[in-house]
Design a protein around this motif. Structure first.
Motif, PDB file in Angstrom:
ATOM      1  N   CYS A  19      -3.328  15.681  -2.824  1.00 28.47           N
ATOM      2  CA  CYS A  19      -3.912  14.581  -2.039  1.00 28.47           C
ATOM      3  C   CYS A  19      -3.843  13.260  -2.803  1.00 28.47           C
ATOM      4  N   LEU A  20      -4.105  13.302  -4.114  1.00 26.12           N
ATOM      5  CA  LEU A  20      -4.013  12.074  -4.908  1.00 26.12           C
ATOM      6  C   LEU A  20      -2.582  11.563  -4.984  1.00 26.12           C
ATOM      7  N   ILE A  21      -1.614  12.473  -5.074  1.00 23.42           N
ATOM      8  CA  ILE A  21      -0.214  12.058  -5.092  1.00 23.42           C
ATOM      9  C   ILE A  21       0.143  11.381  -3.770  1.00 23.42           C
ATOM     10  N   MET A  22      -0.267  11.992  -2.666  1.00 21.41           N
ATOM     11  CA  MET A  22       0.022  11.392  -1.358  1.00 21.41           C
ATOM     12  C   MET A  22      -0.677  10.052  -1.191  1.00 21.41           C
ATOM     13  N   LEU A  23      -1.914   9.930  -1.707  1.00 23.23           N
ATOM     14  CA  LEU A  23      -2.626   8.662  -1.642  1.00 23.23           C
ATOM     15  C   LEU A  23      -1.888   7.587  -2.429  1.00 23.23           C
ATOM     16  N   GLY A  24      -1.406   7.938  -3.615  1.00 25.16           N
ATOM     17  CA  GLY A  24      -0.656   6.979  -4.422  1.00 25.16           C
ATOM     18  C   GLY A  24       0.613   6.520  -3.730  1.00 25.16           C
ATOM     19  N   ILE A  25       1.307   7.448  -3.092  1.00 28.85           N
ATOM     20  CA  ILE A  25       2.531   7.089  -2.360  1.00 28.85           C
ATOM     21  C   ILE A  25       2.194   6.198  -1.177  1.00 28.85           C
ATOM     22  N   TYR A  26       1.120   6.544  -0.463  1.00 27.97           N
ATOM     23  CA  TYR A  26       0.702   5.700   0.669  1.00 27.97           C
ATOM     24  C   TYR A  26       0.348   4.302   0.195  1.00 27.97           C
ATOM     25  N   LEU A  27      -0.435   4.205  -0.865  1.00 29.29           N
ATOM     26  CA  LEU A  27      -0.833   2.896  -1.362  1.00 29.29           C
ATOM     27  C   LEU A  27       0.381   2.072  -1.790  1.00 29.29           C
ATOM     28  N   HIS A  28       1.333   2.725  -2.418  1.00 30.59           N
ATOM     29  CA  HIS A  28       2.487   1.996  -2.933  1.00 30.59           C
ATOM     30  C   HIS A  28       3.432   1.550  -1.814  1.00 30.59           C
ATOM     31  N   ASN A  29       3.609   2.383  -0.809  1.00 27.14           N
ATOM     32  CA  ASN A  29       4.624   2.084   0.208  1.00 27.14           C
ATOM     33  C   ASN A  29       4.085   1.398   1.461  1.00 27.14           C
ATOM     34  N   PHE A  30       2.870   1.695   1.868  1.00 30.92           N
ATOM     35  CA  PHE A  30       2.427   1.281   3.194  1.00 30.92           C
ATOM     36  C   PHE A  30       1.206   0.374   3.231  1.00 30.92           C
ATOM     37  N   ASN A  31       0.477   0.238   2.156  1.00 28.94           N
ATOM     38  CA  ASN A  31      -0.754  -0.547   2.173  1.00 28.94           C
ATOM     39  C   ASN A  31      -0.458  -1.984   1.743  1.00 28.94           C
ATOM     40  N   GLU A  32      -0.771  -2.910   2.625  1.00 28.32           N
ATOM     41  CA  GLU A  32      -0.460  -4.312   2.349  1.00 28.32           C
ATOM     42  C   GLU A  32      -1.437  -4.954   1.378  1.00 28.32           C
ATOM     43  N   SER A  33      -2.682  -4.493   1.353  1.00 32.26           N
ATOM     44  CA  SER A  33      -3.649  -5.092   0.432  1.00 32.26           C
ATOM     45  C   SER A  33      -3.309  -4.755  -1.016  1.00 32.26           C
ATOM     46  N   VAL A  34      -2.795  -3.552  -1.264  1.00 27.61           N
ATOM     47  CA  VAL A  34      -2.372  -3.198  -2.619  1.00 27.61           C
ATOM     48  C   VAL A  34      -1.144  -4.002  -2.999  1.00 27.61           C
ATOM     49  N   GLU A  35      -0.276  -4.236  -2.038  1.00 27.46           N
ATOM     50  CA  GLU A  35       0.915  -5.054  -2.289  1.00 27.46           C
ATOM     51  C   GLU A  35       0.514  -6.486  -2.642  1.00 27.46           C
ATOM     52  N   ALA A  36      -0.515  -7.000  -1.983  1.00 29.62           N
ATOM     53  CA  ALA A  36      -0.967  -8.367  -2.249  1.00 29.62           C
ATOM     54  C   ALA A  36      -1.619  -8.497  -3.622  1.00 29.62           C
ATOM     55  N   MET A  37      -2.084  -7.382  -4.191  1.00 30.37           N
ATOM     56  CA  MET A  37      -2.729  -7.423  -5.500  1.00 30.37           C
ATOM     57  C   MET A  37      -1.719  -7.590  -6.639  1.00 30.37           C
ATOM     58  N   GLY A  38      -0.466  -7.332  -6.355  1.00 30.07           N
ATOM     59  CA  GLY A  38       0.563  -7.513  -7.378  1.00 30.07           C
ATOM     60  C   GLY A  38       0.591  -6.351  -8.353  1.00 30.07           C
ATOM     61  N   VAL A  39       0.600  -6.697  -9.639  1.00 31.20           N
ATOM     62  CA  VAL A  39       0.716  -5.680 -10.686  1.00 31.20           C
ATOM     63  C   VAL A  39      -0.493  -4.740 -10.682  1.00 31.20           C
ATOM     64  N   LYS A  40      -1.674  -5.269 -10.412  1.00 32.56           N
ATOM     65  CA  LYS A  40      -2.864  -4.410 -10.366  1.00 32.56           C
ATOM     66  C   LYS A  40      -2.755  -3.363  -9.258  1.00 32.56           C
ATOM     67  N   GLY A  41      -2.177  -3.734  -8.153  1.00 32.64           N
ATOM     68  CA  GLY A  41      -1.971  -2.779  -7.066  1.00 32.64           C
ATOM     69  C   GLY A  41      -1.001  -1.676  -7.447  1.00 32.64           C
ATOM     70  N   ILE A  42       0.046  -2.053  -8.161  1.00 32.97           N
ATOM     71  CA  ILE A  42       1.011  -1.056  -8.628  1.00 32.97           C
ATOM     72  C   ILE A  42       0.341  -0.103  -9.615  1.00 32.97           C
ATOM     73  N   ILE A  43      -0.491  -0.646 -10.474  1.00 34.92           N
ATOM     74  CA  ILE A  43      -1.202   0.192 -11.441  1.00 34.92           C
ATOM     75  C   ILE A  43      -2.142   1.155 -10.735  1.00 34.92           C
ATOM     76  N   ILE A  44      -2.829   0.692  -9.701  1.00 32.85           N
ATOM     77  CA  ILE A  44      -3.742   1.557  -8.955  1.00 32.85           C
ATOM     78  C   ILE A  44      -2.986   2.714  -8.309  1.00 32.85           C
TER      79      ILE A  44
END
Length: 79
Positions: A19-44
């Protein structure tokens, strides 16, 4: 702790890791707020994937070891 409880706990760890792996993939590929965070979003998203891998892979190896040992004990007792 009995083997059955340990196996159940390991299966829960595997599920949580996946579930954590899928969450990380979702955050990286599909979540715009994480994308807007820049490097911190990638780290998350990378931390989610890393913890997921840490939970799922070693428990799979240990669970496989337990199941092989149980099968060997069954074959040894039947002979």
């Amino acid at each position: 702790m009995t083997n059955q409880r340990l196996i159940t706990l390991l299966k829960i760890c595997i599920g949580l890791g996946l579930c954590l792996i899928m969450l990380g993939i979702y955050l990286h590929n599909f979540n715009e707020s994480v994308e807007a965070m820049g490097v911190k979003g990638i780290i998350i998203s990378a931390v989610c994937v890393a913890f997921g891998m840490a939970l799922s892979l070693p428990t799979k190896m240990y669970l496989t070891f337990l199941l092989v040992k149980r099968e060997a004990d069954k074959q040894g007792s039947s002979e």
